[in-house]
Design an enzyme around this catalytic site. Structure first.
Site, PDB file in Angstrom:
ATOM      1  CB  CYS A 137      -2.723   5.856   2.744  1.00  0.00           C
ATOM      2  SG  CYS A 137      -3.804   4.944   3.836  1.00  0.00           S
TER       3      CYS A 137
ATOM      4  CD  GLU B 277      -2.897  -1.241   0.841  1.00  0.00           C
ATOM      5  OE1 GLU B 277      -3.459  -0.181   0.535  1.00  0.00           O
ATOM      6  OE2 GLU B 277      -3.290  -2.364   0.526  1.00  0.00           O
TER       7      GLU B 277
HETATM    8  P1  NDP Z   1       8.738   4.814   4.523  1.00  0.00           P
HETATM    9  O1  NDP Z   1       8.508   4.062   3.282  1.00  0.00           O
HETATM   10  O2  NDP Z   1      10.001   5.520   4.690  1.00  0.00           O
HETATM   11  O3  NDP Z   1       8.562   3.886   5.796  1.00  0.00           O
HETATM   12  C1  NDP Z   1       7.497   2.967   5.913  1.00  0.00           C
HETATM   13  C2  NDP Z   1       7.970   1.788   6.727  1.00  0.00           C
HETATM   14  O4  NDP Z   1       9.012   1.115   6.037  1.00  0.00           O
HETATM   15  C3  NDP Z   1       8.557   2.169   8.068  1.00  0.00           C
HETATM   16  O5  NDP Z   1       8.190   1.201   9.011  1.00  0.00           O
HETATM   17  C4  NDP Z   1      10.039   2.144   7.807  1.00  0.00           C
HETATM   18  O6  NDP Z   1      10.794   1.944   8.957  1.00  0.00           O
HETATM   19  C5  NDP Z   1      10.156   0.978   6.877  1.00  0.00           C
HETATM   20  N1  NDP Z   1      11.344   0.976   6.054  1.00  0.00           N
HETATM   21  C6  NDP Z   1      12.051   2.023   5.596  1.00  0.00           C
HETATM   22  N2  NDP Z   1      13.065   1.592   4.836  1.00  0.00           N
HETATM   23  C7  NDP Z   1      13.001   0.245   4.810  1.00  0.00           C
HETATM   24  C8  NDP Z   1      13.764  -0.776   4.181  1.00  0.00           C
HETATM   25  N3  NDP Z   1      14.808  -0.500   3.428  1.00  0.00           N
HETATM   26  N4  NDP Z   1      13.399  -2.066   4.387  1.00  0.00           N
HETATM   27  C9  NDP Z   1      12.338  -2.369   5.137  1.00  0.00           C
HETATM   28  N5  NDP Z   1      11.586  -1.436   5.744  1.00  0.00           N
HETATM   29  C10 NDP Z   1      11.904  -0.148   5.577  1.00  0.00           C
HETATM   30  O7  NDP Z   1       7.536   5.761   4.652  1.00  0.00           O
HETATM   31  P2  NDP Z   1       7.231   6.816   5.813  1.00  0.00           P
HETATM   32  O8  NDP Z   1       6.547   6.120   6.930  1.00  0.00           O
HETATM   33  O9  NDP Z   1       8.395   7.647   6.132  1.00  0.00           O
HETATM   34  O10 NDP Z   1       6.201   7.681   5.033  1.00  0.00           O
HETATM   35  C11 NDP Z   1       6.687   8.394   3.940  1.00  0.00           C
HETATM   36  C12 NDP Z   1       5.684   8.455   2.839  1.00  0.00           C
HETATM   37  O11 NDP Z   1       4.986   7.231   2.673  1.00  0.00           O
HETATM   38  C13 NDP Z   1       4.629   9.444   3.080  1.00  0.00           C
HETATM   39  O12 NDP Z   1       5.085  10.727   2.830  1.00  0.00           O
HETATM   40  C14 NDP Z   1       3.586   8.959   2.115  1.00  0.00           C
HETATM   41  O13 NDP Z   1       3.883   9.411   0.845  1.00  0.00           O
HETATM   42  C15 NDP Z   1       3.708   7.472   2.145  1.00  0.00           C
HETATM   43  N6  NDP Z   1       2.715   6.829   2.982  1.00  0.00           N
HETATM   44  C16 NDP Z   1       1.767   6.108   2.393  1.00  0.00           C
HETATM   45  C17 NDP Z   1       0.817   5.486   3.152  1.00  0.00           C
HETATM   46  C18 NDP Z   1      -0.209   4.594   2.540  1.00  0.00           C
HETATM   47  O14 NDP Z   1      -0.925   3.897   3.232  1.00  0.00           O
HETATM   48  N7  NDP Z   1      -0.351   4.525   1.268  1.00  0.00           N
HETATM   49  C19 NDP Z   1       0.752   5.640   4.583  1.00  0.00           C
HETATM   50  C20 NDP Z   1       1.836   6.410   5.115  1.00  0.00           C
HETATM   51  C21 NDP Z   1       2.787   6.941   4.331  1.00  0.00           C
HETATM   52  P3  NDP Z   1      11.464   3.184   9.753  1.00  0.00           P
HETATM   53  O15 NDP Z   1      10.359   4.070  10.163  1.00  0.00           O
HETATM   54  O16 NDP Z   1      12.133   2.509  10.879  1.00  0.00           O
HETATM   55  O17 NDP Z   1      12.383   3.826   8.768  1.00  0.00           O
END
Ligand code: NDP
Length: 675
Positions: A296, A257
């Site tokens: 989202c 997602e």
């Molecule tokens: P990220 O993609 O940075 O992080 C999402 C999750 O992935 C976090 O738990 C993060 O951990 C983890 N993660 C990051 N890098 C890795 C990796 N290399 N391998 C495995 N897991 C990883 O998104 P954010 O939460 O920072 O949100 C940023 C953007 O995501 C928002 O600006 C928005 O555009 C989008 N978003 C979309 C949503 C949806 O439902 N469609 C909901 C929320 C956000 P950690 O926090 O420890 O880095």
């Protein structure tokens, strides 16, 4: 709360002994906790899930798993005040937290209830009907779902630390998959509090829920072909996961997602005095301001008929001007903070990109008046409404994950649909119209690009849950840019975690494998009427075959008079003779079914408590006056109810005529005492 967040791994709480990195209060910038997973044995977590949690979970039936989920949801409800208190630090107002906390708990209740009502009290779920594969019926096929002996890993976004975790946990649990939760760092303290509560309650079998606070680096390397990763977050991280060797070549299933440029469209029919205009404006403002737009499903693109653009822009502006921003604990505040200063910087950059082709109509991305808080130390941002120039590309490409939306003008319905499609796939869309033709054209145009579409007007508004709320019984997910994944949707969300297999066998083998009687397999007649048997004594295949009974013209006349169903095929011989299907008077289908009940029922008080319906009723061959019919009733499925002293028995009913043809087939549904 301060200190290092702990992970729950392989049966105990783990605390990293390095410094970790700080997690800050969104509204004050103060440190809430530190986070690190240094030293955590991810391989051991995966093994623990596979060897301890999975087997324990899969030894339970769907109903037993659902019962545990329900108990867990009740326990969380009793402790939710603590969660609400903690949630303020994420920048959420009480209303925002309700979406996250009560929304999450409500989702568990809903999925648990689906588990008991729509799944059998068994460990195998049958998909669809038996398919006859050969001419005589001795070779048949059936699709069924079984639990995979793997692990469900969830990697979550920061915005809904409770809902995002529970909406994935509940379906996986019901499916028999132990879960490892990896919350997003900025709000991991809230997810940790929920997991701690669940573990402390002792309700879930050990190993079915583990928590990883900190970096998941290396976790995917531990996963294999029976494992599932559900990711919510940025398209960038999704891209990294998609190309991970475990996913690319290792068979790990990945559901995504990701960000999505959701739209709301105002129908061309809506005039300035129609109630729909206000509904539309309210919807846009709600989506911009709830969770400070960090949803989202939030509306990023506001697609409006060109002639209504000024009216809509003014109405949204007027409402946004009344949106108070500040300390989410303050009762005067309607919108809290973004999750972090970093996230605010990201949103400001996105607004800057949008401004290449859009002008700001409301709000100042660089300054915000705040109530009861420090505008710079907290991640506050004013709502920002933009208006796109014709042909602008950025609004269809750039996601500002905050209180930001862009107005876009359209000329006709086809243009509105084409604009929506430029988002390349969205989680949720909405259309506000009171015109049924517009509704059909727009919805059918939008549907291939959307996971969920709300059509809002004066009629459904009083009960509508709004544009942005994912609902446990409806699918959440969307094509293309939205990630292509699908979650929730009632039982669909559970089945995503299970394996569907087509089984080909004889009817007897299929009955033995599925636990449901299959047409063509052996019937058991032991001299005792099955209505005299309690649930404990009934066996799949127990049968009562009735004596034949003639259906006379007097019966048909009587039924017509008695019920008032004087349809010509039952009462007018000449007209009935002209009917190409009947060629004369035939018995009412309901008469046949009623007579069949008279043939199979054992009337004395006994274990059968009630008949609660029939399924799949089909009338296959007409019954003419003086034909005789007989019925065979066979126990097809037995489903004890865990919390009642009775269960459901599904009976296979076949009514035949004197030529041995099937006249009617159906399932009779009854409630039968356990003892
Ligand atoms: P990220 O993609 O940075 O992080 C999402 C999750 O992935 C976090 O738990 C993060 O951990 C983890 N993660 C990051 N890098 C890795 C990796 N290399 N391998 C495995 N897991 C990883 O998104 P954010 O939460 O920072 O949100 C940023 C953007 O995501 C928002 O600006 C928005 O555009 C989008 N978003 C979309 C949503 C949806 O439902 N469609 C909901 C929320 C956000 P950690 O926090 O420890 O880095």
């Amino acid at each position: 709360m301060t200190g290092m967040l702990e992970s729950y791994a392989a049966g105990s709480w783990f605390r990293a002994d390095d410094e970790g990195r700080p997690v800050r209060d969104a509204t004050t910038g103060e440190e809430v906790a530190r986070i690190s997973s240094t030293g955590l044995d991810l391989g051991a977590m995966v093994q623990h899930a596979r060897t301890v949690g999975g087997p324990a979970l899969r030894s339970l039936t769907f109903h037993e798993r659902a019962g545990l989920l329900k108990a867990m949801a009740k326990d969380l409800t009793a402790h939710k005040d603590e969660l609400y208190e903690l949630s303020y630090a994420t920048g959420a107002t009480r209303r925002d937290s309700a979406v996250d906390i009560d929304g999450g708990i409500g989702t568990v209740f809903s999925i648990a209830s689906k588990g008991t009502r729509a799944m059998p009290n068994d460990t195998v779920y049958l998909d669809g009907d038996t398919e006859r594969l050969g001419r005589t019926g001795s070779f048949v096929g059936q699709h069924l779902y079984t639990s995979r002996p793997g692990v469900a890993v969830q990697i979550n976004a920061f915005n809904f630390p409770v809902w995002g975790m529970l909406e994935k946990l509940a379906p996986a649990f019901l499916a028999g998959a132990p879960t490892i939760v990896k919350p997003a760092a900025p709000t991991a303290y809230l997810a940790e509090a929920v997991v701690r509560r669940i573990i402390d309650s002792g309700l879930l079998p050990e190993g079915t829920l583990q928590l990883l606070c900190g970096s998941p680096h290396g976790l995917l390397d531990e996963l294999t072909v029976q494992d599932h990763v559900s990711f919510t977050g940025s398209a960038h991280t999704a891209g990294l996961l998609r190309t991970h060797p475990s996913v690319l070549g290792g068979g790990v299933e990945l559901t995504v997602e990701a960000d999505s440029l959701n739209c709301s469209i105002l129908g061309p029919d809506v005039t300035s005095d129609a109630p729909e205009l206000d509904l539309f404006v309210k919807g846009v403002v709600t989506e911009m301001t709830v969770k400070a737009g960090q949803k989202c499903t939030a509306i990023r693109r506001v697609i409006v008929p060109r002639h209504a653009m000024d009216t809509v822009a003014e109405a949204i502006t007027a409402r946004l001007a009344r949106t108070t921003v500040g300390n989410p604990r303050s009762e005067d505040v309607r919108m809290g903070a973004l999750v972090s200063l970093d996230q605010r910087e990201e949103v400001r950059k996105a607004i800057q990109s949008l401004r290449a082709s859009s002008e700001i109509v409301f709000g100042d991305p660089d300054r915000s008046d705040v109530i009861d808080a420090d505008a710079e130390r907290g991640a506050f941002l004013s709502p920002v409404l933009l208006r796109a120039a014709d042909g602008a590309a950025e609004p269809h490409d750039v996601e500002a994950f905050g209180p930001v939306s862009t107005l876009i003008a359209y000329d006709d319905v086809a243009h509105a649909v084409a604009l929506a499609a430029r988002g390349r796939g969205s989680l949720a869309g909405s259309l506000v119209t009171h015109d049924a033709d517009v509704a059909r054209e727009v919805v059918l145009g939008l549907a291939p690009w959307h996971g969920r579409i709300l059509v809002l007007d004066r009629d459904d508004a009083p009960e509508s849950t709004g544009h942005g709320s994912p609902l446990p019984v409806l699918v959440h997910g969307g094509p293309g840019r939205a990630g292509g994944g699908e979650e929730l949707g009632g039982i669909r969300g559970v089945l995503h975690h299970m394996q569907r297999t087509a089984i080909q066998a004889s009817p007897d083998m299929l009955t033995a494998i599925t636990g449901r009687w299959t047409t063509g397999s052996a019937r058991r007649e032991d001299g005792m009427h099955p209505f005299r048997k309690s649930l404990a004594d009934l066996r799949i295949g127990d049968t009562i075959a009735s004596e034949p009974r003639a259906v006379t013209l007097a019966d048909i006349d009587h039924f017509a008079e008695f019920t008032g169903d004087r349809f010509y095929a039952h009462t007018d011989p000449e007209a009935a003779a002209r009917n190409p299907l009947f060629g004369g008077i035939v018995a009412h289908g309901y008469l046949v079914v009623s007579l069949a009940a008279g043939l199979f029922v054992d009337p004395a008080p006994g274990p059968v408590l009630a008949n609660f319906g029939v399924d799949n009723l089909r009338f296959l061959t007409p019954v003419k006056a003086d034909d005789s019919i007989a019925v065979t009733l066979t126990v097809k499925q037995i489903t004890p109810r865990t919390s009642a002293d009775y269960g459901e028995v599904r009976w296979d009913a076949v009514v035949t005529n004197d030529a041995g043809e099937s006249v009617a087939t159906y399932d009779v549904l009854t409630l039968v005492s356990k003892e």
